[in-house]
Scaffold this motif. Structure first.
Motif, PDB file in Angstrom:
ATOM      1  N   GLY A   1      42.069 -19.046  46.692  1.00  0.00           N
ATOM      2  CA  GLY A   1      41.935 -17.732  46.089  1.00  0.00           C
ATOM      3  C   GLY A   1      43.163 -17.360  45.288  1.00  0.00           C
ATOM      4  N   TRP A   2      42.949 -16.465  44.358  1.00  0.00           N
ATOM      5  CA  TRP A   2      44.040 -15.828  43.631  1.00  0.00           C
ATOM      6  C   TRP A   2      44.002 -14.339  43.960  1.00  0.00           C
ATOM      7  CZ3 TRP A   2      47.889 -18.226  41.028  1.00  0.00           C
ATOM      8  CH2 TRP A   2      47.685 -19.540  40.644  1.00  0.00           C
ATOM      9  N   PHE A   3      45.172 -13.809  44.255  1.00  0.00           N
ATOM     10  CA  PHE A   3      45.363 -12.391  44.495  1.00  0.00           C
ATOM     11  C   PHE A   3      46.442 -11.898  43.542  1.00  0.00           C
ATOM     12  CE2 PHE A   3      43.099 -11.653  48.558  1.00  0.00           C
ATOM     13  CZ  PHE A   3      42.798 -12.959  48.895  1.00  0.00           C
ATOM     14  N   ARG A   4      46.550 -10.593  43.402  1.00  0.00           N
ATOM     15  CA  ARG A   4      47.621 -10.036  42.581  1.00  0.00           C
ATOM     16  C   ARG A   4      48.105  -8.726  43.177  1.00  0.00           C
ATOM     17  NH1 ARG A   4      44.161  -8.424  37.119  1.00  0.00           N
ATOM     18  NH2 ARG A   4      42.946  -6.693  38.054  1.00  0.00           N
ATOM     19  N   GLN A   5      49.364  -8.427  42.871  1.00  0.00           N
ATOM     20  CA  GLN A   5      49.942  -7.171  43.324  1.00  0.00           C
ATOM     21  C   GLN A   5      50.728  -6.564  42.182  1.00  0.00           C
ATOM     22  OE1 GLN A   5      52.340  -7.352  46.900  1.00  0.00           O
ATOM     23  NE2 GLN A   5      51.973  -5.183  47.294  1.00  0.00           N
ATOM     24  N   ALA A   6      50.263  -5.431  41.720  1.00  0.00           N
ATOM     25  CA  ALA A   6      50.936  -4.684  40.662  1.00  0.00           C
ATOM     26  C   ALA A   6      51.992  -3.780  41.287  1.00  0.00           C
ATOM     27  CB  ALA A   6      49.919  -3.870  39.879  1.00  0.00           C
ATOM     28  N   PRO A   7      52.992  -3.379  40.516  1.00  0.00           N
ATOM     29  CA  PRO A   7      54.043  -2.506  41.047  1.00  0.00           C
ATOM     30  C   PRO A   7      53.463  -1.227  41.647  1.00  0.00           C
ATOM     31  CG  PRO A   7      54.681  -3.369  38.915  1.00  0.00           C
ATOM     32  CD  PRO A   7      53.254  -3.771  39.127  1.00  0.00           C
ATOM     33  N   GLY A   8      53.835  -0.947  42.873  1.00  0.00           N
ATOM     34  CA  GLY A   8      53.392   0.267  43.526  1.00  0.00           C
ATOM     35  C   GLY A   8      51.976   0.244  44.045  1.00  0.00           C
ATOM     36  N   LYS A   9      51.332  -0.905  43.961  1.00  0.00           N
ATOM     37  CA  LYS A   9      49.944  -1.005  44.415  1.00  0.00           C
ATOM     38  C   LYS A   9      49.813  -2.060  45.507  1.00  0.00           C
ATOM     39  CE  LYS A   9      47.786   0.530  40.117  1.00  0.00           C
ATOM     40  NZ  LYS A   9      46.754   0.232  39.084  1.00  0.00           N
ATOM     41  N   GLU A  10      48.701  -1.992  46.219  1.00  0.00           N
ATOM     42  CA  GLU A  10      48.434  -2.984  47.243  1.00  0.00           C
ATOM     43  C   GLU A  10      47.952  -4.289  46.600  1.00  0.00           C
ATOM     44  OE1 GLU A  10      47.143  -0.036  50.934  1.00  0.00           O
ATOM     45  OE2 GLU A  10      45.726  -1.477  50.131  1.00  0.00           O
ATOM     46  N   ARG A  11      48.136  -5.359  47.340  1.00  0.00           N
ATOM     47  CA  ARG A  11      47.639  -6.650  46.875  1.00  0.00           C
ATOM     48  C   ARG A  11      46.109  -6.624  46.849  1.00  0.00           C
ATOM     49  NH1 ARG A  11      50.155 -11.451  50.101  1.00  0.00           N
ATOM     50  NH2 ARG A  11      48.869 -10.557  51.763  1.00  0.00           N
ATOM     51  N   GLU A  12      45.535  -7.216  45.807  1.00  0.00           N
ATOM     52  CA  GLU A  12      44.092  -7.223  45.674  1.00  0.00           C
ATOM     53  C   GLU A  12      43.581  -8.622  45.327  1.00  0.00           C
ATOM     54  OE1 GLU A  12      42.661  -4.788  42.461  1.00  0.00           O
ATOM     55  OE2 GLU A  12      43.827  -5.854  40.942  1.00  0.00           O
ATOM     56  N   PHE A  13      42.346  -8.875  45.768  1.00  0.00           N
ATOM     57  CA  PHE A  13      41.686 -10.138  45.469  1.00  0.00           C
ATOM     58  C   PHE A  13      41.333 -10.185  43.988  1.00  0.00           C
ATOM     59  CE2 PHE A  13      38.961 -13.717  46.015  1.00  0.00           C
ATOM     60  CZ  PHE A  13      37.857 -13.484  45.212  1.00  0.00           C
ATOM     61  N   VAL A  14      41.464 -11.371  43.389  1.00  0.00           N
ATOM     62  CA  VAL A  14      41.118 -11.565  41.980  1.00  0.00           C
ATOM     63  C   VAL A  14      39.958 -12.550  41.828  1.00  0.00           C
ATOM     64  CG1 VAL A  14      41.940 -12.384  39.749  1.00  0.00           C
ATOM     65  CG2 VAL A  14      43.465 -11.040  41.230  1.00  0.00           C
ATOM     66  N   ALA A  15      40.114 -13.740  42.412  1.00  0.00           N
ATOM     67  CA  ALA A  15      39.093 -14.774  42.243  1.00  0.00           C
ATOM     68  C   ALA A  15      39.196 -15.783  43.378  1.00  0.00           C
ATOM     69  CB  ALA A  15      39.270 -15.489  40.908  1.00  0.00           C
ATOM     70  N   GLY A  16      38.059 -16.420  43.684  1.00  0.00           N
ATOM     71  CA  GLY A  16      38.050 -17.435  44.725  1.00  0.00           C
ATOM     72  C   GLY A  16      37.121 -18.571  44.369  1.00  0.00           C
ATOM     73  N   ILE A  17      37.377 -19.745  44.976  1.00  0.00           N
ATOM     74  CA  ILE A  17      36.528 -20.910  44.766  1.00  0.00           C
ATOM     75  C   ILE A  17      36.420 -21.622  46.099  1.00  0.00           C
ATOM     76  CG2 ILE A  17      38.515 -22.272  43.929  1.00  0.00           C
ATOM     77  CD1 ILE A  17      36.460 -23.695  42.053  1.00  0.00           C
ATOM     78  N   SER A  18      35.174 -21.865  46.516  1.00  0.00           N
ATOM     79  CA  SER A  18      34.948 -22.389  47.855  1.00  0.00           C
ATOM     80  C   SER A  18      35.264 -23.875  47.938  1.00  0.00           C
ATOM     81  CB  SER A  18      33.496 -22.151  48.270  1.00  0.00           C
ATOM     82  OG  SER A  18      32.629 -23.015  47.546  1.00  0.00           O
ATOM     83  N   TRP A  19      35.501 -24.322  49.190  1.00  0.00           N
ATOM     84  CA  TRP A  19      35.776 -25.739  49.377  1.00  0.00           C
ATOM     85  C   TRP A  19      34.509 -26.563  49.371  1.00  0.00           C
ATOM     86  CZ3 TRP A  19      33.323 -28.149  53.335  1.00  0.00           C
ATOM     87  CH2 TRP A  19      32.873 -27.358  54.393  1.00  0.00           C
ATOM     88  N   SER A  20      33.384 -25.963  49.758  1.00  0.00           N
ATOM     89  CA  SER A  20      32.177 -26.753  50.023  1.00  0.00           C
ATOM     90  C   SER A  20      31.444 -27.162  48.760  1.00  0.00           C
ATOM     91  CB  SER A  20      31.229 -25.969  50.922  1.00  0.00           C
ATOM     92  OG  SER A  20      30.843 -24.760  50.301  1.00  0.00           O
ATOM     93  N   ASN A  21      31.282 -26.245  47.835  1.00  0.00           N
ATOM     94  CA  ASN A  21      30.515 -26.568  46.625  1.00  0.00           C
ATOM     95  C   ASN A  21      31.141 -25.983  45.375  1.00  0.00           C
ATOM     96  OD1 ASN A  21      29.981 -23.880  47.006  1.00  0.00           O
ATOM     97  ND2 ASN A  21      27.757 -24.076  47.102  1.00  0.00           N
ATOM     98  N   SER A  22      32.385 -25.568  45.496  1.00  0.00           N
ATOM     99  CA  SER A  22      33.127 -24.970  44.382  1.00  0.00           C
ATOM    100  C   SER A  22      32.435 -23.743  43.805  1.00  0.00           C
ATOM    101  CB  SER A  22      33.378 -26.016  43.270  1.00  0.00           C
ATOM    102  OG  SER A  22      34.282 -27.008  43.730  1.00  0.00           O
ATOM    103  N   SER A  23      31.721 -23.010  44.649  1.00  0.00           N
ATOM    104  CA  SER A  23      31.196 -21.719  44.196  1.00  0.00           C
ATOM    105  C   SER A  23      32.355 -20.794  43.864  1.00  0.00           C
ATOM    106  CB  SER A  23      30.348 -21.081  45.304  1.00  0.00           C
ATOM    107  OG  SER A  23      29.214 -21.855  45.562  1.00  0.00           O
ATOM    108  N   THR A  24      32.182 -20.005  42.823  1.00  0.00           N
ATOM    109  CA  THR A  24      33.249 -19.103  42.400  1.00  0.00           C
ATOM    110  C   THR A  24      32.823 -17.640  42.532  1.00  0.00           C
ATOM    111  OG1 THR A  24      32.506 -19.220  40.104  1.00  0.00           O
ATOM    112  CG2 THR A  24      34.193 -20.781  40.792  1.00  0.00           C
ATOM    113  N   TYR A  25      33.786 -16.779  42.746  1.00  0.00           N
ATOM    114  CA  TYR A  25      33.496 -15.357  42.852  1.00  0.00           C
ATOM    115  C   TYR A  25      34.713 -14.590  42.354  1.00  0.00           C
ATOM    116  CZ  TYR A  25      35.440 -16.733  47.416  1.00  0.00           C
ATOM    117  OH  TYR A  25      36.197 -17.295  48.418  1.00  0.00           O
ATOM    118  N   TYR A  26      34.457 -13.393  41.809  1.00  0.00           N
ATOM    119  CA  TYR A  26      35.484 -12.651  41.092  1.00  0.00           C
ATOM    120  C   TYR A  26      35.445 -11.168  41.433  1.00  0.00           C
ATOM    121  CZ  TYR A  26      35.464 -16.844  38.183  1.00  0.00           C
ATOM    122  OH  TYR A  26      35.537 -18.137  37.746  1.00  0.00           O
TER     123      TYR A  26
END
Length: 122
Positions: A34-59
């Motif tokens: 997964g990729w996450f990001r944290q902007a100044p003054g904000k909480e960390r948030e999910f950006v994108a993920g890719i599964s191990w089993s079939n490389s399904s992606t989600y955003y």
């Protein structure tokens, strides 16, 4: 698994960047990434993920259609291609590995890279 992220930098709005995250120390192909990001003054948030089993992606909704996550198991690397960047994409971006097949929740990711800064100027 140990993770090393790279590829951040300064880009103008509308531009593109590609982040990379290389893994070592364990079987990369067995991890959802997964990729996450944290902007100044904000909480960390999910950006994108890719599964191990079939490389399904989600955003996360705000990046759908602009960002693409992919993985190359032969190179133990996950990528985040970021297009049409906006100033609100400015953040430190982190890659992370999870044993779960699908997750957008950071506490389910047990390994984290050091973060790479992306700055988008208007």
């Amino acid at each position: 698994v140990q993770l090393q992220a790279s590829g951040g930098g300064l880009v103008q709005a509308g531009g593109s960047l590609r982040l990379s995250c290389t893994a070592s120390g364990s079987t990369f192909s067995s991890y959802t990434m997964g990729w996450f990001r944290q902007a100044p003054g904000k909480e960390r948030e999910f950006v994108a993920g890719i599964s191990w089993s079939n490389s399904s992606t989600y955003y996360e909704d705000s990046v759908k259609g602009r960002f693409i996550i992919s993985r190359d198991n032969a190179k133990n690397t996950v990528y985040l291609q970021m297009n049409s960047l906006k100033p609100e994409d400015t953040a430190v971006y982190y890659c992370a590995a999870s044993a779960k097949e699908f997750s957008v929740i950071d506490r389910y990711f047990g390994s984290w890279g050091q973060g790479t800064l992306v700055t988008v100027s208007s």
